[in-house]
Design an enzyme around this catalytic site. Structure first.
Site, PDB file in Angstrom:
ATOM      1  N   ARG A  91     -93.333  30.954  38.549  1.00 59.79           N
ATOM      2  CA  ARG A  91     -93.556  32.330  38.080  1.00 59.79           C
ATOM      3  C   ARG A  91     -93.317  32.455  36.582  1.00 59.79           C
ATOM      4  O   ARG A  91     -93.994  33.203  35.904  1.00 59.79           O
ATOM      5  CB  ARG A  91     -92.615  33.273  38.854  1.00 59.79           C
ATOM      6  CG  ARG A  91     -92.619  34.705  38.375  1.00 59.79           C
ATOM      7  CD  ARG A  91     -91.829  35.614  39.305  1.00 59.79           C
ATOM      8  NE  ARG A  91     -92.397  35.618  40.645  1.00 59.79           N
ATOM      9  CZ  ARG A  91     -91.682  35.798  41.765  1.00 59.79           C
ATOM     10  NH1 ARG A  91     -90.379  35.985  41.690  1.00 59.79           N
ATOM     11  NH2 ARG A  91     -92.264  35.784  42.937  1.00 59.79           N
ATOM     12  N   TYR A  92     -92.300  31.768  36.106  1.00 60.41           N
ATOM     13  CA  TYR A  92     -91.966  31.802  34.683  1.00 60.41           C
ATOM     14  C   TYR A  92     -92.432  30.485  34.062  1.00 60.41           C
ATOM     15  O   TYR A  92     -92.438  29.452  34.730  1.00 60.41           O
ATOM     16  CB  TYR A  92     -90.450  31.901  34.510  1.00 60.41           C
ATOM     17  CG  TYR A  92     -89.815  33.161  35.064  1.00 60.41           C
ATOM     18  CD1 TYR A  92     -89.806  34.341  34.331  1.00 60.41           C
ATOM     19  CD2 TYR A  92     -89.183  33.149  36.309  1.00 60.41           C
ATOM     20  CE1 TYR A  92     -89.190  35.481  34.830  1.00 60.41           C
ATOM     21  CE2 TYR A  92     -88.564  34.288  36.815  1.00 60.41           C
ATOM     22  CZ  TYR A  92     -88.564  35.456  36.065  1.00 60.41           C
ATOM     23  OH  TYR A  92     -87.952  36.579  36.550  1.00 60.41           O
ATOM     24  N   ARG A  95     -89.541  27.485  34.166  1.00 59.89           N
ATOM     25  CA  ARG A  95     -88.688  27.158  35.309  1.00 59.89           C
ATOM     26  C   ARG A  95     -89.425  27.409  36.621  1.00 59.89           C
ATOM     27  O   ARG A  95     -90.290  28.280  36.695  1.00 59.89           O
ATOM     28  CB  ARG A  95     -87.372  27.923  35.273  1.00 59.89           C
ATOM     29  CG  ARG A  95     -87.482  29.434  35.123  1.00 59.89           C
ATOM     30  CD  ARG A  95     -86.235  29.931  34.388  1.00 59.89           C
ATOM     31  NE  ARG A  95     -86.068  31.373  34.423  1.00 59.89           N
ATOM     32  CZ  ARG A  95     -86.668  32.206  33.583  1.00 59.89           C
ATOM     33  NH1 ARG A  95     -87.538  31.747  32.712  1.00 59.89           N
ATOM     34  NH2 ARG A  95     -86.433  33.503  33.652  1.00 59.89           N
ATOM     35  N   CYS A 104     -81.110  28.238  57.526  1.00 60.17           N
ATOM     36  CA  CYS A 104     -79.876  28.716  56.899  1.00 60.17           C
ATOM     37  C   CYS A 104     -78.798  28.700  57.978  1.00 60.17           C
ATOM     38  O   CYS A 104     -79.101  28.733  59.172  1.00 60.17           O
ATOM     39  CB  CYS A 104     -80.039  30.146  56.391  1.00 60.17           C
ATOM     40  SG  CYS A 104     -81.404  30.326  55.221  1.00 60.17           S
ATOM     41  N   CYS A 108     -79.777  36.087  57.313  1.00 61.68           N
ATOM     42  CA  CYS A 108     -79.443  37.423  56.841  1.00 61.68           C
ATOM     43  C   CYS A 108     -80.579  38.354  57.229  1.00 61.68           C
ATOM     44  O   CYS A 108     -81.745  38.052  56.997  1.00 61.68           O
ATOM     45  CB  CYS A 108     -79.272  37.405  55.329  1.00 61.68           C
ATOM     46  SG  CYS A 108     -78.193  36.068  54.785  1.00 61.68           S
ATOM     47  N   CYS A 111     -83.172  39.359  54.429  1.00 63.37           N
ATOM     48  CA  CYS A 111     -83.684  38.263  53.600  1.00 63.37           C
ATOM     49  C   CYS A 111     -85.073  38.551  53.018  1.00 63.37           C
ATOM     50  O   CYS A 111     -85.971  39.017  53.701  1.00 63.37           O
ATOM     51  CB  CYS A 111     -83.740  36.983  54.427  1.00 63.37           C
ATOM     52  SG  CYS A 111     -84.359  35.575  53.486  1.00 63.37           S
ATOM     53  N   ARG A 113     -87.099  36.260  52.160  1.00 62.27           N
ATOM     54  CA  ARG A 113     -88.044  35.285  52.722  1.00 62.27           C
ATOM     55  C   ARG A 113     -88.037  35.356  54.251  1.00 62.27           C
ATOM     56  O   ARG A 113     -88.187  34.349  54.944  1.00 62.27           O
ATOM     57  CB  ARG A 113     -87.704  33.877  52.219  1.00 62.27           C
ATOM     58  CG  ARG A 113     -87.633  33.837  50.710  1.00 62.27           C
ATOM     59  CD  ARG A 113     -88.092  32.534  50.081  1.00 62.27           C
ATOM     60  NE  ARG A 113     -88.129  32.721  48.635  1.00 62.27           N
ATOM     61  CZ  ARG A 113     -87.137  32.356  47.799  1.00 62.27           C
ATOM     62  NH1 ARG A 113     -86.093  31.704  48.253  1.00 62.27           N
ATOM     63  NH2 ARG A 113     -87.226  32.599  46.515  1.00 62.27           N
ATOM     64  N   ASP A 272     -85.811  43.992  47.769  1.00 61.39           N
ATOM     65  CA  ASP A 272     -87.267  43.845  47.674  1.00 61.39           C
ATOM     66  C   ASP A 272     -87.920  44.631  48.810  1.00 61.39           C
ATOM     67  O   ASP A 272     -87.270  44.971  49.798  1.00 61.39           O
ATOM     68  CB  ASP A 272     -87.630  42.354  47.790  1.00 61.39           C
ATOM     69  CG  ASP A 272     -87.100  41.558  46.603  1.00 61.39           C
ATOM     70  OD1 ASP A 272     -87.098  42.109  45.487  1.00 61.39           O
ATOM     71  OD2 ASP A 272     -86.696  40.399  46.798  1.00 61.39           O
ATOM     72  N   ASP A 309     -86.734  42.802  41.228  1.00 66.40           N
ATOM     73  CA  ASP A 309     -87.739  41.754  41.181  1.00 66.40           C
ATOM     74  C   ASP A 309     -89.082  42.473  41.338  1.00 66.40           C
ATOM     75  O   ASP A 309     -89.342  43.105  42.365  1.00 66.40           O
ATOM     76  CB  ASP A 309     -87.510  40.743  42.319  1.00 66.40           C
ATOM     77  CG  ASP A 309     -87.615  39.310  41.832  1.00 66.40           C
ATOM     78  OD1 ASP A 309     -88.394  39.079  40.883  1.00 66.40           O
ATOM     79  OD2 ASP A 309     -86.954  38.432  42.408  1.00 66.40           O
ATOM     80  N   LYS A 316     -87.925  39.248  37.287  1.00 62.49           N
ATOM     81  CA  LYS A 316     -86.785  40.144  37.397  1.00 62.49           C
ATOM     82  C   LYS A 316     -86.718  41.076  36.194  1.00 62.49           C
ATOM     83  O   LYS A 316     -86.761  40.616  35.055  1.00 62.49           O
ATOM     84  CB  LYS A 316     -85.506  39.323  37.505  1.00 62.49           C
ATOM     85  CG  LYS A 316     -85.499  38.422  38.726  1.00 62.49           C
ATOM     86  CD  LYS A 316     -84.295  37.507  38.741  1.00 62.49           C
ATOM     87  CE  LYS A 316     -84.303  36.582  39.941  1.00 62.49           C
ATOM     88  NZ  LYS A 316     -85.297  35.478  39.798  1.00 62.49           N
TER      89      LYS A 316
HETATM   90  C1  LIG Z   1     -85.139  34.249  40.156  1.00 58.47           C
HETATM   91  C2  LIG Z   1     -86.187  33.278  39.950  1.00 58.47           C
HETATM   92  C3  LIG Z   1     -86.098  32.352  38.923  1.00 58.47           C
HETATM   93  C4  LIG Z   1     -84.914  32.248  37.997  1.00 58.47           C
HETATM   94  O1  LIG Z   1     -84.692  33.387  37.267  1.00 58.47           O
HETATM   95  P1  LIG Z   1     -83.463  33.428  36.268  1.00 58.47           P
HETATM   96  O2  LIG Z   1     -83.534  34.802  35.712  1.00 58.47           O
HETATM   97  O3  LIG Z   1     -83.692  32.359  35.259  1.00 58.47           O
HETATM   98  O4  LIG Z   1     -82.214  33.166  37.059  1.00 58.47           O
HETATM   99  C5  LIG Z   1     -87.132  31.468  38.748  1.00 58.47           C
HETATM  100  N1  LIG Z   1     -88.212  31.491  39.554  1.00 58.47           N
HETATM  101  C6  LIG Z   1     -88.329  32.374  40.548  1.00 58.47           C
HETATM  102  C7  LIG Z   1     -89.547  32.352  41.376  1.00 58.47           C
HETATM  103  C8  LIG Z   1     -87.318  33.296  40.787  1.00 58.47           C
HETATM  104  O5  LIG Z   1     -87.428  34.155  41.795  1.00 58.47           O
HETATM  105  S1  SF4 Z   2     -80.783  35.510  52.175  1.00 54.64           S
HETATM  106 FE1  SF4 Z   2     -82.388  34.449  53.359  1.00 54.64          FE
HETATM  107  S2  SF4 Z   2     -82.535  32.430  52.450  1.00 54.64           S
HETATM  108 FE2  SF4 Z   2     -80.585  33.305  51.777  1.00 54.64          FE
HETATM  109  S3  SF4 Z   2     -79.091  32.574  53.301  1.00 54.64           S
HETATM  110 FE3  SF4 Z   2     -79.791  34.581  53.964  1.00 54.64          FE
HETATM  111  S4  SF4 Z   2     -81.474  34.120  55.365  1.00 54.64           S
HETATM  112 FE4  SF4 Z   2     -81.122  32.292  54.176  1.00 54.64          FE
END
Ligand SMILES: *Cc1c(COP(=O)(O)O)cnc(C)c1O
Ligand code: SF4
Length: 367
Positions: A91-92, A95, A104, A108, A111, A113, A272, A309, A316
């Site tokens: 996304r960035y 990174r 997991c 949660c 979550c 995801r 989210d 996000d 973010k």
């Molecule tokens: C949160 C996130 C990051 C890292 O973001 P930082 O602000 O550098 O901690 C990188 N990629 C994705 C897809 C993210 O969701």
């Molecule tokens: S937030 Fe989602 S990915 Fe993170 S520990 Fe909980 S269930 Fe697993």
């Protein structure tokens, strides 16, 4: 040979009947939810529950409300659309986030995801991970790799080490990060052996995920201590959850306790727009109020950044209380954490402004 933590994991609560053994619940209603969104609660985390509906319960026990969410999206951050190879989100520019596990220790309920975690059909095999690593090798702009999931610490030590070793061999990858909730939900998994292995791959950062002060226990403190002793800087990413931590006093207690176990609060996430999590969502004002209750009132080290996000995958975005009230001629009019008003010249050389606007009428001593 199975390790102790694997044995503990095999005792997890995965069937509604196991909850009914200790608390009064509607098994059928629960089963309807788990048919769609899987349940797993580590025995350790389950034992932190004191009563039905408490902050631990809400985070891990399925609720019928998960099936009554008219608003959510399966993938609100468009993670799939930003994955050039399966499980790797780019996304960035500098990174990436690689998902190396879909499981997991505890699922949660809130979550992000939720569409993926806990589902066998979304397999993250060695071949998929190898493809993610090849992508990183081919992209010299990537200097920061976040190993995530699911929970990466669900993999055996040897698998984690294979990944770390391969990433460390890439010259342009400067820092590695692991995102894990294991220190919160299954702290026994953090062993001296794991810490000793991780230590070889510095600079390595770990972000953990505590949401409530009751998650800070002797065991989670021990787990974080082992990682910190291995020289790994620890950050915390909390999610703002209705009925769990949407309260300034609870959050203040949490962030102060985190510093005591050597974890630095990093992010506080606004929920989210994930399908099945609507009942956890708070208004954005709640988060702003929490930050206002922290900034200036406790150690600056304890204050996380509150972020949304951006839906659609914009990254973010920091959300903050407003401290600059207005511009007044050449000065900024600001308030401090107590609501007292101060002014500061916009251009630092403007002595006139300092003279006339300084709250006590005196010139600053240091020049
Ligand atoms: C949160 C996130 C990051 C890292 O973001 P930082 O602000 O550098 O901690 C990188 N990629 C994705 C897809 C993210 O969701
Ligand atoms: S937030 Fe989602 S990915 Fe993170 S520990 Fe909980 S269930 Fe697993």
């Amino acid at each position: 040979m199975a390790e102790e933590w694997e044995r503990l994991l095999s005792q997890s609560i995965t069937e509604p009947e196991q909850i009914a053994g200790r608390f009064e619940i509607d098994i059928e209603a629960l089963r309807a939810v788990t048919a769609i969104y899987p349940m797993r609660i580590s025995k350790y985390y389950f034992d932190l529950i004191e009563e039905v509906g408490d902050p631990i319960w809400k985070q891990c026990v399925p609720s019928p409300l998960e099936l009554q969410d008219p608003y959510g999206f399966d993938d609100p951050l468009n993670e799939e659309g930003q994955s050039p190879v399966p499980g790797l989100i780019h996304r960035y520019p500098d990174r990436v986030l690689m998902a190396v596990s879909n499981s997991c220790a505890t699922y949660c309920r809130f979550c992000t995801r939720k569409r993926r975690v806990g589902r066998q059909e979304v397999e993250l095999s060695r071949a998929v991970i190898a493809e993610q690593i090849r992508y990183i090798e081919r992209h010299p702009s990537i200097r920061d790799v976040i190993i995530s999931g699911g929970d990466p610490l669900m993999l055996p030590d040897a698998e984690i080490e294979r990944i770390l070793r391969r990433l460390r061999a890439i010259p342009h990858v400067e820092i590695l990060r692991i995102g894990s909730r294991i220190p919160v939900t299954l702290p026994q998994r953090v062993t001296p052996k794991l810490a000793k292995m991780l230590k070889k791959y510095h600079p390595l950062y770990i972000n953990v995920h505590f949401n409530h002060p009751r998650e800070i226990t002797e065991e989670s403190e021990r787990a974080c201590g082992l990682l910190a002793d291995a020289g790994i800087p620890l950050g915390n990413q909390s999610v703002l959850l209705k009925g769990v931590n949407d309260d300034p006093a609870i959050m203040k207690d949490l962030v102060q306790k985190l510093l005591r176990i050597r974890v630095r609060p990093y992010y506080l996430f606004q929920m989210d727009l994930v399908k099945g999590t609507h009942h956890f969502r708070t208004e954005v004002e709640v988060g702003i109020k929490i930050l206002e209750a922290l900034i200036g009132h406790t150690s600056g080290l304890a204050v996380p950044r509150y972020v949304i996000d951006a839906p659609g995958g914009g990254g973010k975005i920091p959300i903050q209380p407003e401290y600059v009230l207005r511009a007044d001629g050449d000065s900024l009019i600001m308030r401090n954490y107590k609501g007292e008003i101060y002014s500061y010249p916009k251009a630092p050389q403007m002595e006139g402004a300092i003279k006339s606007r300084s709250p006590d009428g005196k010139r600053p001593k240091c020049r």
